[in-house]
Design an enzyme around this catalytic site. Structure first.
Site, PDB file in Angstrom:
ATOM      1  N   ASN A 132      22.924  32.073  33.224  1.00 11.71           N
ATOM      2  CA  ASN A 132      23.668  31.828  31.993  1.00 11.71           C
ATOM      3  C   ASN A 132      22.727  32.107  30.830  1.00 11.71           C
ATOM      4  OD1 ASN A 132      24.988  30.846  29.785  1.00 11.71           O
ATOM      5  ND2 ASN A 132      25.107  28.719  30.509  1.00 11.71           N
ATOM      6  N   CYS A 135      22.186  30.635  26.054  1.00 12.08           N
ATOM      7  CA  CYS A 135      21.411  29.433  25.712  1.00 12.08           C
ATOM      8  C   CYS A 135      20.425  29.789  24.614  1.00 12.08           C
ATOM      9  CB  CYS A 135      20.603  28.957  26.917  1.00 12.08           C
ATOM     10  SG  CYS A 135      21.600  28.415  28.274  1.00 12.08           S
TER      11      CYS A 135
HETATM   12  C1  FMN Z   1      33.957  22.080  30.864  1.00 14.24           C
HETATM   13  C2  FMN Z   1      33.266  23.413  31.000  1.00 14.24           C
HETATM   14  C3  FMN Z   1      31.933  23.464  31.405  1.00 14.24           C
HETATM   15  C4  FMN Z   1      31.276  24.692  31.522  1.00 14.24           C
HETATM   16  N1  FMN Z   1      29.967  24.727  31.957  1.00 14.24           N
HETATM   17  C5  FMN Z   1      29.349  25.928  32.162  1.00 14.24           C
HETATM   18  C6  FMN Z   1      28.013  25.995  32.675  1.00 14.24           C
HETATM   19  O1  FMN Z   1      27.388  24.990  32.997  1.00 14.24           O
HETATM   20  N2  FMN Z   1      27.436  27.222  32.813  1.00 14.24           N
HETATM   21  C7  FMN Z   1      28.113  28.384  32.506  1.00 14.24           C
HETATM   22  O2  FMN Z   1      27.567  29.471  32.671  1.00 14.24           O
HETATM   23  N3  FMN Z   1      29.384  28.341  32.051  1.00 14.24           N
HETATM   24  C8  FMN Z   1      30.010  27.157  31.862  1.00 14.24           C
HETATM   25  N4  FMN Z   1      31.319  27.118  31.405  1.00 14.24           N
HETATM   26  C9  FMN Z   1      32.033  28.390  31.085  1.00 14.24           C
HETATM   27  C10 FMN Z   1      32.981  28.813  32.197  1.00 14.24           C
HETATM   28  O3  FMN Z   1      32.301  29.064  33.410  1.00 14.24           O
HETATM   29  C11 FMN Z   1      33.768  30.072  31.770  1.00 14.24           C
HETATM   30  O4  FMN Z   1      32.850  31.094  31.439  1.00 14.24           O
HETATM   31  C12 FMN Z   1      34.673  29.833  30.560  1.00 14.24           C
HETATM   32  O5  FMN Z   1      35.268  28.557  30.606  1.00 14.24           O
HETATM   33  C13 FMN Z   1      35.768  30.915  30.438  1.00 14.24           C
HETATM   34  O6  FMN Z   1      36.634  30.920  31.549  1.00 14.24           O
HETATM   35  P1  FMN Z   1      38.054  30.128  31.593  1.00 14.24           P
HETATM   36  O7  FMN Z   1      38.830  30.581  30.400  1.00 14.24           O
HETATM   37  O8  FMN Z   1      38.672  30.530  32.904  1.00 14.24           O
HETATM   38  O9  FMN Z   1      37.725  28.690  31.529  1.00 14.24           O
HETATM   39  C14 FMN Z   1      31.982  25.892  31.253  1.00 14.24           C
HETATM   40  C15 FMN Z   1      33.328  25.833  30.866  1.00 14.24           C
HETATM   41  C16 FMN Z   1      33.976  24.619  30.731  1.00 14.24           C
HETATM   42  C17 FMN Z   1      35.443  24.597  30.327  1.00 14.24           C
END
Ligand code: FMN
Length: 312
Positions: A132, A135
């Site tokens: 990721n 950051c």
């Molecule tokens: C509650 C939450 C926590 C997340 N934590 C992370 C994380 O720890 N690391 C990461 O790379 N992406 C994290 N994401 C991003 C998701 O993996 C994803 O990239 C993003 O939500 C878009 O996809 P979606 O529209 O299907 O949710 C998080 C998303 C949400 C909603």
């Protein structure tokens, strides 16, 4: 052969072969174990763990989630148990499942990423890593790694050197001027696949008090609201590089999966959908298999890149 007939949904992403192109996304599926009583993990292509850091992180103050039209804001603050506790407490239980477990890795300096991977390299039971890079690089004035091609190159090269055993996926930030430029930097530095993309920086407030709806001042927008924007990013990435792509943003239905495949993704990840329906990833995987069978399509190649072919 599968239960629905001769449909083969398996997909190869670099050296990694997945049962089907549906994975649960980082941060929305815990460490997998929290979902194991609801979802048959063996029916997924795999899942990506919560982001793992060198040391445990408590995360952001509550509230951490706020619903918005067609989506959601989150500011979890990358809460996690830390890489060592993941290896000693979570991974041993995960090994009994027959699914690809991808460890999501983050840090605030290049050395953090390298150290997390170093610890994971000594552990059994992982299929790969996902970096990721959305950051802040604390040592370089807090600008996100993922916004600058030279920083992307530096962190991905260092992670590549540390990750001898396993594939390295790099998850890009969607808020960049030219995703093709960043995708090329990550690919040339050794990424085996690109996950497109993370959440969009956003905010919501109480109109009368002026206070944030989140414990943090801002958060990340996800869900169906972002799908049209991320779809375009996948297409732009596909045009820029040959590296396999995992499409991620607002996937809720079989049609969403087909659209991501058509613009060039090899597989997709399901994030926010697991909040409204914890079984969403399995439901979508089974739905894709049924849809292919009914349409008498037998492999993913029949849909993949269709948009590019139609418009070349
Ligand atoms: C509650 C939450 C926590 C997340 N934590 C992370 C994380 O720890 N690391 C990461 O790379 N992406 C994290 N994401 C991003 C998701 O993996 C994803 O990239 C993003 O939500 C878009 O996809 P979606 O529209 O299907 O949710 C998080 C998303 C949400 C909603």
């Amino acid at each position: 052969m599968t239960s629905a007939g001769a449909v083969d949904l398996s997909v190869t992403i670099g050296a990694l072969r997945l049962r089907n192109p549906i994975l649960a996304a980082s941060g929305t599926f815990g460490y997998g174990l929290e979902f194991a009583h609801l979802v048959d993990l063996n029916r997924l292509g795999g899942f990506v763990t919560k982001g793992l850091s060198r040391e445990p992180i408590e995360g952001a103050p509550a509230p951490r989630l706020y619903p918005t039209p067609s989506g959601m804001l989150n500011a979890v603050g990358l809460q996690n148990v830390g890489v060592r506790a993941f290896v000693s407490e979570k991974l041993p239980v995960l090994r009994k499942f027959d699914t690809a477990v991808i460890a999501n890795v983050f840090g605030y300096a290049v050395e953090d990423y390298v150290e997390v991977i170093r610890v994971l390299e000594n552990a059994e039971g992982l299929a790969g890593y996902e970096l990721n890079i959305s950051c802040p690089n604390v040592k370089k004035g807090g600008m996100q790694f993922g916004n600058d091609p030279s920083q992307v190159s530096e962190v991905v090269s260092a992670a590549r050197r540390a990750a001898n055993k396993r594939p390295l996926w790099v998850k890009l930030s969607p808020l960049v001027a030219d995703i093709g430029l960043i995708a090329r930097a990550a690919s040339e530095a050794g990424a085996d696949a690109l996950t497109i993309a993370n959440t969009y920086p956003a905010m919501a407030l109480d109109s009368w008090t002026g206070k944030s709806r989140l414990g943090n001042l801002t958060g990340g927008l996800s869900g169906p609201a972002i799908k049209p924007i991320t779809l375009r990013l996948v297409w732009e990435t596909r045009k820029a590089v040959r590296t396999p792509i995992l499409g991620l943003g607002g996937v809720e239905t079989v049609e969403d999966v087909l659209e991501y495949l058509a613009v060039g993704a090899s597989a997709v990840q399901v994030g926010t959908a697991s909040f409204t329906d914890p079984r969403a990833s399995q439901r979508i995987a089974e739905g894709v298999e049924k849809a292919f069978s009914e349409a008498k399509m037998f492999t993913l190649n029949e849909i993949r890149d269709k948009f590019l072919v139609e418009n070349s």
